[in-house]
Design an enzyme around this catalytic site. Sequence first.
Site, PDB file in Angstrom:
ATOM      1  N   LYS A  36       6.415  -2.969   2.249  1.00 32.10           N
ATOM      2  CA  LYS A  36       5.753  -1.768   1.732  1.00 32.10           C
ATOM      3  C   LYS A  36       5.549  -1.864   0.220  1.00 32.10           C
ATOM      4  CE  LYS A  36       7.566   1.133   5.431  1.00 32.10           C
ATOM      5  NZ  LYS A  36       6.600   0.633   6.336  1.00 32.10           N
ATOM      6  N   CYS A  37       5.173  -3.038  -0.232  1.00 30.24           N
ATOM      7  CA  CYS A  37       5.031  -3.324  -1.661  1.00 30.24           C
ATOM      8  C   CYS A  37       3.560  -3.574  -1.962  1.00 30.24           C
ATOM      9  CB  CYS A  37       5.872  -4.576  -1.956  1.00 30.24           C
ATOM     10  SG  CYS A  37       5.698  -5.263  -3.595  1.00 30.24           S
ATOM     11  N   GLY A  38       3.155  -3.297  -3.181  1.00 27.43           N
ATOM     12  CA  GLY A  38       1.784  -3.578  -3.585  1.00 27.43           C
ATOM     13  C   GLY A  38       1.446  -5.057  -3.466  1.00 27.43           C
ATOM     14  N   LEU A  39       2.476  -5.904  -3.465  1.00 28.17           N
ATOM     15  CA  LEU A  39       2.262  -7.353  -3.371  1.00 28.17           C
ATOM     16  C   LEU A  39       2.333  -7.864  -1.929  1.00 28.17           C
ATOM     17  CD1 LEU A  39       4.468  -8.384  -6.438  1.00 28.17           C
ATOM     18  CD2 LEU A  39       1.986  -8.188  -6.360  1.00 28.17           C
ATOM     19  N   THR A  40       2.585  -6.968  -0.976  1.00 31.23           N
ATOM     20  CA  THR A  40       2.729  -7.360   0.424  1.00 31.23           C
ATOM     21  C   THR A  40       1.544  -8.171   0.954  1.00 31.23           C
ATOM     22  OG1 THR A  40       4.202  -5.498   0.834  1.00 31.23           O
ATOM     23  CG2 THR A  40       3.203  -6.506   2.771  1.00 31.23           C
TER      24      THR A  40
END
Length: 164
Positions: A36-40
Amino acid sequence: MASEFYNLSAKTLQGKEVPMEEYKGKVVLVVNTASKCGLTPQYEGLEKLYREHKDEGLVILGFPCNQFGNQEPGGRKEIEEGCLINYGVSFPMFDKVDVNGDNTHPVFKYLKSNLGGLFGSRIKWNFTKFLIGPDGKPVKRFAPITKPEKIEPYIEKLLAKKSS
C-alpha cells in the site's frame, strides 16, 4: 571463503524456511516491499527484471515490511494474493519482517552492515534494494525511488561476470 549471506535463512509467505545458500551462484536482489505504498508499482518492474533474467541466474527476494507508514498491514494470505493478483509476482516472497530496530531480520542486519546508506545503515523507506553478487557478497544498495529498470545494467554486469 563462503559469504555470511549463505548462512542466513528466511521464511517464505507459505511458512517454509529457506536457506539463502539455495541462491549460491545466483545474482540476488533483496527488496523490502509493501503493498500500500506509492512505490508499490515497482513490483511490475521487479517482475519484468526477474522474468527477463531469471534463466541467466537472477533471483529477486521480496520481504514485506510494515515499518513505514503501516503500508503492509495484511497477513501472509493478503500479501500473497495482492502480489499475485495485482502485479503477477512470481519471484520468491518471504514472510513480513522488520528491517530496522531491535527485531531486524538477520538478512537485513547483514546487508545494512555491509552496505550503509545515506542515513547510515538504517533503511529509510519501502523498496530499498540490495544487490548481491553470485559469490554472496553485497555489491550495491539502491534507494527506494530507484526504479528497477535503472538497476538492470548492474545486474547484467554481474550476470556477465558469472557466466565468464
